[in-house]
Motif scaffolding. Structure first.
Motif, mmCIF file in Angstrom:
data_model
loop_
_atom_site.group_PDB
_atom_site.id
_atom_site.type_symbol
_atom_site.label_atom_id
_atom_site.label_comp_id
_atom_site.label_asym_id
_atom_site.label_seq_id
_atom_site.Cartn_x
_atom_site.Cartn_y
_atom_site.Cartn_z
ATOM 1 N N VAL A 1 0.838 -1.192 0.000
ATOM 2 C CA VAL A 1 0.000 0.000 0.000
ATOM 3 C C VAL A 1 0.871 1.239 0.000
ATOM 4 O O VAL A 1 1.854 1.331 0.720
ATOM 5 N N GLY A 2 0.527 2.203 -0.840
ATOM 6 C CA GLY A 2 1.288 3.439 -0.895
ATOM 7 C C GLY A 2 2.488 3.368 -1.827
ATOM 8 O O GLY A 2 3.309 4.271 -1.827
ATOM 9 N N GLU A 3 2.611 2.317 -2.581
ATOM 10 C CA GLU A 3 3.733 2.182 -3.501
ATOM 11 C C GLU A 3 3.708 3.316 -4.517
ATOM 12 O O GLU A 3 2.648 3.743 -4.951
ATOM 13 N N ARG A 4 4.887 3.791 -4.893
ATOM 14 C CA ARG A 4 4.973 4.913 -5.835
ATOM 15 C C ARG A 4 4.468 4.512 -7.216
ATOM 16 O O ARG A 4 4.696 3.410 -7.672
ATOM 17 N N SER A 5 3.819 5.460 -7.871
ATOM 18 C CA SER A 5 3.327 5.238 -9.228
ATOM 19 C C SER A 5 4.503 5.253 -10.206
ATOM 20 O O SER A 5 5.576 5.783 -9.888
ATOM 21 N N PRO A 6 4.306 4.700 -11.407
ATOM 22 C CA PRO A 6 5.374 4.767 -12.414
ATOM 23 C C PRO A 6 5.779 6.209 -12.716
ATOM 24 O O PRO A 6 6.965 6.492 -12.889
ATOM 25 N N ALA A 7 4.796 7.119 -12.758
ATOM 26 C CA ALA A 7 5.120 8.528 -13.031
ATOM 27 C C ALA A 7 5.992 9.101 -11.917
ATOM 28 O O ALA A 7 6.944 9.840 -12.182
ATOM 29 N N ARG A 8 5.694 8.749 -10.678
ATOM 30 C CA ARG A 8 6.485 9.244 -9.544
ATOM 31 C C ARG A 8 7.903 8.683 -9.587
ATOM 32 O O ARG A 8 8.876 9.384 -9.312
ATOM 33 N N ARG A 9 8.040 7.416 -9.932
ATOM 34 C CA ARG A 9 9.383 6.814 -10.031
ATOM 35 C C ARG A 9 10.209 7.525 -11.101
ATOM 36 O O ARG A 9 11.388 7.821 -10.898
ATOM 37 N N ILE A 10 9.600 7.816 -12.248
ATOM 38 C CA ILE A 10 10.309 8.525 -13.320
ATOM 39 C C ILE A 10 10.706 9.912 -12.855
ATOM 40 O O ILE A 10 11.840 10.363 -13.078
ATOM 41 N N LEU A 11 9.791 10.594 -12.182
ATOM 42 C CA LEU A 11 10.077 11.930 -11.661
ATOM 43 C C LEU A 11 11.245 11.880 -10.680
ATOM 44 O O LEU A 11 12.169 12.697 -10.757
ATOM 45 N N ASP A 12 11.222 10.921 -9.769
ATOM 46 C CA ASP A 12 12.314 10.774 -8.800
ATOM 47 C C ASP A 12 13.649 10.510 -9.499
ATOM 48 O O ASP A 12 14.685 11.059 -9.114
ATOM 49 N N GLU A 13 13.616 9.669 -10.521
ATOM 50 C CA GLU A 13 14.845 9.364 -11.264
ATOM 51 C C GLU A 13 15.384 10.605 -11.978
ATOM 52 O O GLU A 13 16.586 10.855 -11.976
#
Length: 60
Positions: A27-39
């Motif tokens: 629960v609360g896992e980052r979305s693919p868009a959030r992972r890309i943004l973080d990268e």
């Protein structure tokens, strides 16, 4: 994987998804868009203000 080869069964540890330090699971896992943004932020493609603005747009 030796356990799998010997017993033909997977242990719970083998079935779990590897995660980077600091990543949440379930629960609360980052979305693919959030992972890309973080990268992109980590690579220096975005400054802090741009990163925060994109987070706001994503609603995170």
């Amino acid at each position: 994987m030796a356990i799998l080869a010997i017993t033909g069964r997977m242990t719970p540890q083998m079935a779990s998804t590897p995660r980077l330090p600091g990543e949440q699971s379930g629960v609360g896992e980052r979305s693919p868009a959030r992972r890309i943004l973080d990268e992109r932020f980590a690579r220096g493609e975005l400054d802090a203000d741009q990163y925060r603005e994109h987070l706001r747009v994503l609603g995170e």
